[in-house]
Structure formats: C-alpha cells, structure tokens
Design a protein around this motif. Structure first.
Motif, mmCIF file in Angstrom:
data_model
loop_
_atom_site.group_PDB
_atom_site.id
_atom_site.type_symbol
_atom_site.label_atom_id
_atom_site.label_comp_id
_atom_site.label_asym_id
_atom_site.label_seq_id
_atom_site.Cartn_x
_atom_site.Cartn_y
_atom_site.Cartn_z
ATOM 1 N N ARG A 50 0.801 -1.229 0.000
ATOM 2 C CA ARG A 50 0.000 0.000 0.000
ATOM 3 C C ARG A 50 0.833 1.278 0.000
ATOM 4 O O ARG A 50 0.385 2.310 -0.467
ATOM 5 C CB ARG A 50 -0.908 0.028 1.236
ATOM 6 N N LYS A 202 -5.541 3.013 5.799
ATOM 7 C CA LYS A 202 -6.560 3.946 5.304
ATOM 8 C C LYS A 202 -7.047 3.488 3.935
ATOM 9 O O LYS A 202 -6.557 2.513 3.377
ATOM 10 C CB LYS A 202 -5.989 5.366 5.271
ATOM 11 N N SER A 203 -8.029 4.189 3.397
ATOM 12 C CA SER A 203 -8.581 3.799 2.096
ATOM 13 C C SER A 203 -7.548 4.015 0.981
ATOM 14 O O SER A 203 -7.138 5.157 0.722
ATOM 15 C CB SER A 203 -9.826 4.619 1.799
ATOM 16 N N CYS A 236 -15.073 8.720 -5.177
ATOM 17 C CA CYS A 236 -14.852 8.025 -3.888
ATOM 18 C C CYS A 236 -16.156 7.423 -3.367
ATOM 19 O O CYS A 236 -16.148 6.374 -2.717
ATOM 20 C CB CYS A 236 -14.299 8.997 -2.848
ATOM 21 N N SER A 239 -17.190 3.849 -3.811
ATOM 22 C CA SER A 239 -16.421 2.787 -3.149
ATOM 23 C C SER A 239 -17.077 2.335 -1.849
ATOM 24 O O SER A 239 -17.787 3.105 -1.184
ATOM 25 C CB SER A 239 -15.012 3.293 -2.838
ATOM 26 N N ASP A 241 -15.335 1.821 0.655
ATOM 27 C CA ASP A 241 -14.578 2.506 1.705
ATOM 28 C C ASP A 241 -15.270 3.772 2.190
ATOM 29 O O ASP A 241 -15.244 4.080 3.392
ATOM 30 C CB ASP A 241 -13.173 2.858 1.184
ATOM 31 N N GLU A 244 -18.060 2.678 4.377
ATOM 32 C CA GLU A 244 -17.490 2.111 5.600
ATOM 33 C C GLU A 244 -16.953 3.212 6.522
ATOM 34 O O GLU A 244 -17.176 3.179 7.736
ATOM 35 C CB GLU A 244 -16.368 1.117 5.234
ATOM 36 N N GLY A 245 -16.279 4.204 5.933
ATOM 37 C CA GLY A 245 -15.698 5.291 6.741
ATOM 38 C C GLY A 245 -16.775 6.048 7.504
ATOM 39 O O GLY A 245 -16.642 6.293 8.713
ATOM 40 N N PHE A 257 -11.053 -0.515 6.033
ATOM 41 C CA PHE A 257 -11.036 -0.129 4.617
ATOM 42 C C PHE A 257 -10.504 -1.263 3.753
ATOM 43 O O PHE A 257 -9.593 -1.984 4.141
ATOM 44 C CB PHE A 257 -10.180 1.118 4.433
ATOM 45 N N LYS A 258 -11.066 -1.370 2.546
ATOM 46 C CA LYS A 258 -10.628 -2.446 1.648
ATOM 47 C C LYS A 258 -9.936 -1.902 0.399
ATOM 48 O O LYS A 258 -9.176 -2.598 -0.245
ATOM 49 C CB LYS A 258 -11.849 -3.257 1.199
ATOM 50 N N GLY A 259 -10.289 -0.681 0.018
ATOM 51 C CA GLY A 259 -9.687 -0.097 -1.175
ATOM 52 C C GLY A 259 -10.299 -0.575 -2.470
ATOM 53 O O GLY A 259 -9.713 -0.437 -3.540
#
Ligand code: COA
Length: 263
Positions: A50, A202-203, A236, A239, A241, A244-245, A257-259
């Motif tokens: 990452r 993080k994402s 964004c 996504s 993420d 989820e955030g 976060f999975k991205g």
C-alpha cells in the motif's frame, strides 16, 4: 531482476526500499536507477503493498547524488540519456498510485534531493543535509531538480540553491516546506514506518485520489484543480470505503477499509 544495489523489504503492507551503496554514499549509477525503477514497478503491481518508503543505507547518506564517477566518460548524448533515465524513474515514483515517503537519513544532494522531491513527502533526520550542488561540477540538476525545487520552495529560493550549490540543514528545509517533519536520527525510520503503516490502513482509493488531485491540480489553474477534486470526491462515493468510513464513524468503531471500487 535480482537486486544488487538496493534492498527490498516488506513490513506489513509497507515496502521499504533502501538504496544500498554506502561506500559511495548511495550514489545513483545507471544500475541503481534501473533497480529502483523495477522496485517501483513491483510496488505498483502488488495490491498487497500500500505504501512505499525510500531510504539510504548507513548513517551518513540518503543519496549523495548521481554517481559522479560515471560523468567523465559520458558524451552529451549519453548524458542526455542518463538524465532521461533518472527522470523516467522519478516520474514512475511520482505517478505510482500509492503514497511514497522519503526517509532522508543523511545527505540528500543532487539526484538524492531530486529523488526525495519525487516522493509525496519527506521525513528527515536532524542530521540530514539537502542541496543541489551540480553547479560545483559545472553542470545543472538533470533529474528534475530545477523544476520540482522551484515548485516546492519557490522560484527565487530554488535558483539561489541551484546557483550557489549551498547545502541546507534539516531545520532550514523544514522552514522552507521542503521537509514535512524532522526526527532524531535514531528514531527517524521507526517514526516513518509508524506513519506508513497507519496510512496503509486507510482507504487506498482515497489515498490515490489525494495524490493524483494534488499533483495534477497544483500545476493547473485553481478552477481546473478544483474540478479534478470534485470529480474525485464523487468517485470516492462509488467505493465501499466511503460508506465504511462514514458508518464506522457513526457507529463509533474503527473503519475496515478495503480499497475496492465496488459499490
Ligand atoms: N558520486 C560518486 N561517489 C560519491 C558521491 C557521488 N555523488 N558522493 C560521495 N561519493 C563517494 C566519495 O567519492 C567517497 O569515495 P571514496 O571513499 O572511494 O573516496 C565516498 O563516497 C565518501 O565520500 P566523501 O566525499 O569522502 O565523504 P565526506 O563526508 O567528506 O563528504 C559529501 C560527503 C556528500 C559532502 C561529498 O561526498 C560530496 O560532496 N559528494 C558529492 C555530492 C554531489 O556533488 N552530488 C551531486 C552529483 S550530480
């Protein structure tokens, strides 16, 4: 490719690349540039990685520049190719859709400063020294130094540093905004890896968007930059993420976060 001039380690989801030619203060020769380019490609292709952290072996230098021992035998065409090679590798870092942190543990001169400036931000040891001393060799920076330095510290300061070859210390680099944070030499790597690992959680999508929008926007006019931002902001929300955030915040828990791009 087996690496001979760099070390490639992985810690959690962080790739730690160390330029490893301490006897010549980690100077960049063509083979080292080639390996660095390959390392960047590896990080690009491996979804499990990452964040990239770049540092130099030993306690004296990050990178003391392009390898000057190569210069006397170079003709103008070879010099042009060498500069182009360096620029290509450094653009590879800048265009890597993942954050890159320069962990500057000593001299970052010439190609070393140019390398650090191609990263997203620089963490430096109190002992670090920065400069573009090419003028003392009768040449100018060739790996993007005139351009990135001017964008980071302003035209006049960049010209002063390139025209005098003056070396500046970490405190001055921090004051100029060239360096994001300064740490004691003994804790620099540990602190850098701590930040890198926190960013790895993080994402990945949001990190990629921030990098792209800042880098593309800063060279455009304000409205174009803000347009890039508005489009990335919307994207964004495609996504998991982003959902989820917000949910994690509202449910008072840590986000996972999975991205991924899936809606
Ligand atoms: N290319 C090739 N070799 C380099 C180098 C470079 N950019 N920078 C340092 N080295 C080598 C030195 O030749 C020396 O090799 P040796 O032990 O075989 O003689 C070794 O690294 C240690 O460097 P030295 O100069 O002895 O250390 P120092 O503490 O006295 O000085 C610097 C450190 C960084 C100030 C000095 O090495 C220097 O000015 N380097 C060149 C910086 C530069 O001009 N970079 C831009 C290149 S375009």
């Amino acid at each position: 490719m087996a690496f001979e001039n760099i070390l490639f380690d992985v810690q959690d989801q962080v790739a730690l690349v160390t330029i490893n030619r301490p006897k010549s203060l980690n100077a960049l020769n063509p083979a080292t540039l080639e390996e660095l380019g390959e390392a960047v490609r590896r990080v690009r292709q491996d979804d499990a990685l990452r964040i990239l952290v770049l540092t130099g072996a030993g306690d004296k230098a990050f990178v003391a520049g392009a390898d000057i021992s190569e210069f006397p035998k170079m003709n103008p065409l070879q010099a042009r190719l060498f500069a182009q090679k360096g620029q290509d590798v450094f653009f590879g870092l800048e265009d890597l859709p993942k954050p890159v942190i320069a962990c500057v543990n000593g001299f970052a001169l010439g190609g070393g400063l140019e390398l650090a400036m191609s990263c997203d931000f620089i963490y430096a040891s109190e002992k670090a020294k920065f400069g573009q001393p090419e003028i003392n060799l009768g040449i100018l920076p060739g790996f993007g130094g005139t351009q990135r330095l001017a964008r980071l510290v302003g035209r006049a300061k960049a010209k002063e540093l390139c025209m005098t070859g003056e070396m500046i210390d970490a405190a001055t680099a921090l004051q100029l905004g060239l360096v994001a944070k300064v740490f004691p030499a003994e804790t620099l790597l540990e602190e850098t890896l701590k930040v890198a690992k926190a960013m790895a959680a993080k994402s990945a999508l949001a990190l990629r968007a921030i990098k792209a929008v800042v880098d593309r926007g800063v060279d455009a006019d304000l409205k174009t930059g803000c347009t890039l931002e508005v489009e990335a902001f919307g994207l964004c929300f495609a996504s998991e993420d982003a959902r989820e955030g917000a949910l994690a915040f509202l449910e008072k828990r840590k986000p996972q976060f999975k991205g991924s791009f899936t809606a």
